[in-house]
Structures are given as structure tokens and as C-alpha cells.
Write a protein that holds these residues in place. Sequence first.
Motif, PDB file in Angstrom:
ATOM      1  N   ALA B 193       0.817  -1.210   0.000  1.00  0.00           N
ATOM      2  CA  ALA B 193       0.000   0.000   0.000  1.00  0.00           C
ATOM      3  C   ALA B 193       0.855   1.267   0.000  1.00  0.00           C
ATOM      4  O   ALA B 193       0.376   2.347  -0.345  1.00  0.00           O
ATOM      5  CB  ALA B 193      -0.938   0.006   1.206  1.00  0.00           C
ATOM      6  N   MET B 194       2.145   1.144   0.376  1.00  0.00           N
ATOM      7  CA  MET B 194       3.001   2.337   0.403  1.00  0.00           C
ATOM      8  C   MET B 194       3.787   2.510  -0.883  1.00  0.00           C
ATOM      9  O   MET B 194       4.513   3.489  -1.057  1.00  0.00           O
ATOM     10  CB  MET B 194       3.923   2.294   1.626  1.00  0.00           C
ATOM     11  N   LYS B 195       3.655   1.542  -1.777  1.00  0.00           N
ATOM     12  CA  LYS B 195       4.047   1.699  -3.180  1.00  0.00           C
ATOM     13  C   LYS B 195       5.523   1.966  -3.457  1.00  0.00           C
ATOM     14  O   LYS B 195       5.865   2.482  -4.534  1.00  0.00           O
ATOM     15  CB  LYS B 195       3.193   2.777  -3.849  1.00  0.00           C
ATOM     16  N   GLY B 196       6.403   1.629  -2.555  1.00  0.00           N
ATOM     17  CA  GLY B 196       7.837   1.627  -2.831  1.00  0.00           C
ATOM     18  C   GLY B 196       8.337   2.780  -3.666  1.00  0.00           C
ATOM     19  O   GLY B 196       7.966   3.929  -3.446  1.00  0.00           O
ATOM     20  N   GLN B 197       9.149   2.436  -4.671  1.00  0.00           N
ATOM     21  CA  GLN B 197       9.777   3.478  -5.472  1.00  0.00           C
ATOM     22  C   GLN B 197       8.812   4.241  -6.379  1.00  0.00           C
ATOM     23  O   GLN B 197       8.966   5.451  -6.540  1.00  0.00           O
ATOM     24  CB  GLN B 197      10.924   2.886  -6.291  1.00  0.00           C
ATOM     25  N   PRO B 198       7.822   3.572  -6.983  1.00  0.00           N
ATOM     26  CA  PRO B 198       6.881   4.354  -7.812  1.00  0.00           C
ATOM     27  C   PRO B 198       6.204   5.457  -7.001  1.00  0.00           C
ATOM     28  O   PRO B 198       5.983   6.557  -7.515  1.00  0.00           O
ATOM     29  CB  PRO B 198       5.862   3.311  -8.270  1.00  0.00           C
ATOM     30  N   GLY B 199       5.868   5.169  -5.753  1.00  0.00           N
ATOM     31  CA  GLY B 199       5.352   6.203  -4.857  1.00  0.00           C
ATOM     32  C   GLY B 199       4.013   6.774  -5.278  1.00  0.00           C
ATOM     33  O   GLY B 199       3.238   6.142  -5.989  1.00  0.00           O
ATOM     34  N   PHE B 200       3.776   7.983  -4.801  1.00  0.00           N
ATOM     35  CA  PHE B 200       2.489   8.637  -5.026  1.00  0.00           C
ATOM     36  C   PHE B 200       2.682   9.945  -5.789  1.00  0.00           C
ATOM     37  O   PHE B 200       3.408  10.829  -5.351  1.00  0.00           O
ATOM     38  CB  PHE B 200       1.808   8.931  -3.681  1.00  0.00           C
ATOM     39  N   GLN B 201       2.003  10.037  -6.939  1.00  0.00           N
ATOM     40  CA  GLN B 201       2.028  11.280  -7.713  1.00  0.00           C
ATOM     41  C   GLN B 201       0.836  12.151  -7.307  1.00  0.00           C
ATOM     42  O   GLN B 201      -0.115  11.663  -6.707  1.00  0.00           O
ATOM     43  CB  GLN B 201       1.881  10.970  -9.214  1.00  0.00           C
ATOM     44  N   ASN B 202       0.886  13.396  -7.751  1.00  0.00           N
ATOM     45  CA  ASN B 202      -0.255  14.306  -7.580  1.00  0.00           C
ATOM     46  C   ASN B 202      -0.804  14.341  -6.155  1.00  0.00           C
ATOM     47  O   ASN B 202      -2.002  14.234  -5.936  1.00  0.00           O
ATOM     48  CB  ASN B 202      -1.394  13.925  -8.541  1.00  0.00           C
ATOM     49  N   VAL B 203       0.099  14.462  -5.222  1.00  0.00           N
ATOM     50  CA  VAL B 203      -0.336  14.646  -3.838  1.00  0.00           C
ATOM     51  C   VAL B 203      -1.142  15.939  -3.771  1.00  0.00           C
ATOM     52  O   VAL B 203      -0.848  16.895  -4.507  1.00  0.00           O
ATOM     53  CB  VAL B 203       0.887  14.717  -2.903  1.00  0.00           C
TER      54      VAL B 203
END
Lengths: 237, 423
Positions: B193-203
Motif C-alpha cells: 500500500a506504500m508503493k515503494g519506489q513508484p510512490g504517489f504522484q499528484n499529492v
Amino acid sequence: MTLLELNNISVHYGRIQAIHDMSFTVEEGEIVSLIGANGAGKTTTMKTISGLLNPSAGSIKFMGEDITKMKAHIRVVQGISQAPEGRGIFPAMTVLENLDMGTFGRKDRTGVPEDLERVFTLFPRLKEREKQFGGTMSGGEQQMLAIGRALMSRPKLLLLDEPSMGLAPQFIRQIFKIVTEINGQGTTVLLVEQNANQALARAHRAFVLETGAITHSGTGKELLANPAIKEAYLGVG
Amino acid sequence: MSMTEGPRPLRTSKSEQQTEASEAVGRLPGTSADVPRRGGMGGWSDRWREMPRQKQWLILIPVVILAFFLPLMNIPFITTEPGNDWPLACQAMAIFALVAVGLNIVIGYAGLLDLGYIAFFAVGSYTAAMLTSPDSAFIKIPYLWTIPVAIAVSMFVGVLLGLPTLRLRGDYLAIVTLGFGEIVRILATLIPAMKGQPGFQNVGHPPGTGPDGIPVFANSNGTPWYWLTLGILIVLLFLVGNMERSRVGRAWIAIREDEDAAETMGVPTFKYKVWAFALGAGVGGMAGALMGGQVGFVNNQKFDVVTSILFVAAVVMGGSGNKVGAIVGGALVAYIPLRFTAIAEYKFLIFGIALILIMIYRPQGLIPAKQRLLAYGTKAYAAVRARFSGKGANPSGTGGTGTGGTGKSAPPAPKPNAEGATS
Ligand SMILES: Nc1ncnc2c1ncn2[C@@H]1O[C@H](COP(=O)(O)OP(=O)(O)O)[C@@H](O)[C@H]1O
Ligand SMILES: [Mg+2]
């Protein structure tokens, strides 16, 4: 009345045992001295009573109540106050702020001014220096501050760990005189010292500590007269 | 057991504290200490301390106004342009200042050398990202709500990490905290759920759209972000300033000065250390949430130990124990690599050398830690005096000096406590 009671106390630092099966009592109103050479376990005993160290075996009673498991900061509220070895004052706080810290655990604020007056009467030097930072005071003054701060919690039992350590002779005499004075005002005192002469002369009762165990006990006068103790602790041949 | 007996952090500066302290009292009557004054800032903080409140405001207000105008003033030589956008640089400085003020609670007040503060920053960033980014599977909430949530979550994590570790002292604590940042980073890699390296865009970001249709709080628009962060920083400074003067602040300082002595004065040291840790964590998490929103992208690559050490450097450089120093230290640590882009690569070398030089020539930091006593010193003195003279119940004088300051007036009810057998 028995104020403090140690029953078969053992204290360990890791695997090293510093106190072996120690038992003694302190009666209300007494000055009790604990003398012994360096490393005998005097400070360890004091820290165990104030609650900074936990015994590995045995129990401690204060005013008849078992306090073996009680946290140090609660023991102050119960009436045990310590002026630690090496003074342990707060160097970046002023004298007055140090004394104020001594009241931290107090529930009753109303007695504070009276106790401050008492401390200032015992140690006029502290009043003169009330705005000075603790860390800039001389050794003797710091010792006065440490004792004064310990008194600010209005303790029933005052623990003094080597108050004469590293002090000039005139300060030593003064400190011991004040210990008697504090006791005269009704505070029970447990005094740890290497300066056996003075400590025994001032004490109602005393114990000799050797490698973590009590080897002699008696009134101050008895121990002063004991040849073995004379030889080992009083520098008399 | 011997684990708990280790030396304490920042002890090395103790002898310096003493010289510093003797400076402060050098002028008092009856004091023989004649330590040469170290000039500069020290005199400044003395003078500040002695100023009446109104005069302090007269200086503070223009300073605050100036601070708000900072991103609009592209002053030659000071600006980070053309290399780096100036308003964004201001925002970076404000974030670092926020971080330093938070970490200063932990290191400067309570004396807990936390080398893993980045963990809380990361928790805050992830909280904001996971509750606003379309890449997250979680429920979405408006960005501004993620700030209090980030504070709460990171405080919780602070307590969680503090409870098992704060029994350790000094070096032992420092070494353990070093692992905190890594824990968060590794969790971010392992937990899907924390998505490693791809991470989160458009915070997410705060609402509002400009006349040109671009969001006011666009990632590249530093000025509104800076204003938001600065506003929060100012509020925080008020809160921290009040805390310094409170019972909690005194307990922290006592713990820092001598933990055992504090405990035997009746300070529940463990509880207060956990509080310092948790409050510090909350501020760190808030800074992380602001950073996440402004950058707009959060992944596991941003929260390394080295940045964590940079946070510590900011506090120590500015003057550990002094919130103004923390702001200066934090802002400088952010500013220098942005301004001097040619040397940005060597920033760790430069901060390392700077730290060594400061420790040699100004061990109290750029703004001496003595100022921490500003709050606790002269003004508190009046308060202490007032308290000692009996809270007005006893009409013996100094109570009316204005600063009386002790909000809680314990009713002088007779306590049936069988006080001391003073016969
Ligand atoms: N923190 C510690 N860790 C390990 N051993 C200790 C520690 N403190 C004291 N000791 C040991 O316990 C014994 C008693 O020490 P202490 O109580 O300080 O003696 P005293 O106060 O009589 O000089 C000594 O052998 C000392 O080396
Ligand atoms: Mg000792």
C-alpha cells in the motif's frame, strides 16, 4: 518509629553484584552514617533508596510501607530526598531556579516560601547568589545548593551522598554543622561519607560498608572508639 | 542495566555552557567570575531579554512582515536564482526551519539526541500522500485535513518508537534512533500500500485557483506554500515559547542537565521524554505533510539517514536549545546548497566542516544556547520569586511584578498530609 527499613537488599550492575544481602534501619529523627572506602557500595545503596536503582533482591520499607517497586519521582513526594554524589545541580539554571526545581513534585505550594526561608537561613550564601547560575558556583556553594534543593521538597528523610567530597576544610566543617542543624529541625538524615571522623562524630548510629556488605554497626561513638575502624578509616595507627 | 548508564548527548558542551552562563552573571554584584565576553549575539540576546514586551513587539512585527515579503524580494546576491526558483527556495528554508524547531524540542530542550527524526517527516509525507494522491487506495480527504492527521499519526509513531527506546540514554539512544528512518523507508518498500519506489504522484494541495486557471498552490508556485508554512511556523513559535516557560519546559531542561537529579526532584523523566519525543514527532510530521503537498510526489527515495543528520546539523549549528537559532540553522542548511549550486554536490562536506568550525569557535551554535534561558531566566525569575513569596495569599511583596506568570493557582487549602515532623 522506624522510618526506613532495608531488608536483605542485593543490587547488581549487570552481572556484577555491588550490594550483598544488606539490611539496616533508620529511625525517625536520627542521623545515620554509612562509611566505607571507595567502591564499597555507598552510592549504590543511596541510589537504591532514592529509587534510581532497583534491587535484584530484598525489600525497602518507608514509614511502614513497601516502596521497593516505587519510582524515584514518587519517592520524593513520599518524603525521600537526595542530594546526590557530585552534587548534581542544574548548571544552566540559576540558584533560585535550582531551588524551585526542588519543589517540582510537591503537592502543597503553601509551605514553599517557608521552606525557602529555611534554606536561605541555613545557607545565607545561597540568598546572596540567588541569581547566579549553578554551574558557575564554587564546589562548596554547589554542595550547599544541592542540599538546599533537596530540602525544598520538605523531606522526611534526607539522603546525603558524600557532601564533603572535594571541599576545602572550612566548608567541610560548615557542611557537617549544617547537617546537625537540619537534623535538629526534625529531618532524619542518612549520611554517606568517606570522611569517617566527622561522619561518626555527628551520627547517632553508623554502619561500616565493605565491598557491598555491612561489617560493623553501632553508635557513632562506639565505632569511633573501635580500634579496627580507627586503623582502617580514621587514619590513626 | 549498564546500558542505561551511558554518557549523555551534548555533554561536551557543558563546560562551555558554564562559561557562557558565567558570562551572563559576570555583571552581578558579588560575582568574581571574570570570563571574557564573547561579544556579538550573546549581548544581543541579553538586551532582548531585558526589553519590555511592547518594545519586543515593535521589533518582532517588522521582522515578521519582512519574512512574509521574502519570496517577493529577489535581492541580488541573496537570491538563489537563476539556479533555483527563489520562492521555492524560501519554501524549502521554511520547511527546514519548521523541522529544526521541532527537532529542537527533542534535542535542545530534552537533550535526546534523535538521529532518526526523518522518520516522522516521512510519516507525515506519506500520510498526506496516501490520503490525497489518486495513486493511493485509501479514502481521500481534503489536503488541509491531512495536516492535523499527519501530526496525530506521527505523534502516535513517536510514542510507539519512544516507549521502548527512551529508557536508553545518550549514545545508546542516538544509535537506536539512527534506525528509525531506515525502518520507515524499508516499510515503505515492503508494504504494497506504500508503493515503494513508484510512490504517489499528484499529492493534494490546498484549494483555490488563480485567474489563469492554475491552482494557487501549484507545485511550482512557492510563494503561497511559503506563506502557509511561515504562518504555521509563527503559530508554532508561540506555542513552543509558552511551553519553554511552563512546568513542562522546566522539566525538560532539568532532564537535559541531569536526568537522575531531575528524577529525584520528582520529575517523571520517562513520561516527559516521551512527551518531548511525541511533540517533536508531531512537528516533523507536519513539516513532512507540507513538503509532500508542495513537491506533489512522495516515494521511498527521499527519506535517507543523511538528510536526517542534516536536520540535526541545523539544530546544532543554530544553537541547540534555542528556537530562534533553530530557525536560522534550518534556513541556512536549506539555503546554502540552493544558493551556491556549484558547491551543492559537496553540501555534506561543507556542513561537516562548518559544524566542526562552529563546535570549535562557537560551541553553543550561531545563536548561543544561553538564549534558551531567556524564557527561563529573568522573566521566570520574577515568576519564581512570586511563587516563593506565596501566591498573593501571603502579601509579602514581589507578587505584583506583572510577570506573575503562573496560571495555575493551587488553592491554599490545608492538605491533611501530616507534613514534616518539625516539632
Ligand atoms: N554504573 C555502574 N556499572 C557497573 N558497576 C558499577 C556502576 N556503578 C558502580 N559500580 C560498581 O559498584 C561498586 C560500588 O560502587 P559505588 O556504590 O559507587 O561505591 P562508593 O559510592 O562506595 O564509592 C563498585 O565496585 C563500582 O565499580
Ligand atoms: Mg560514591
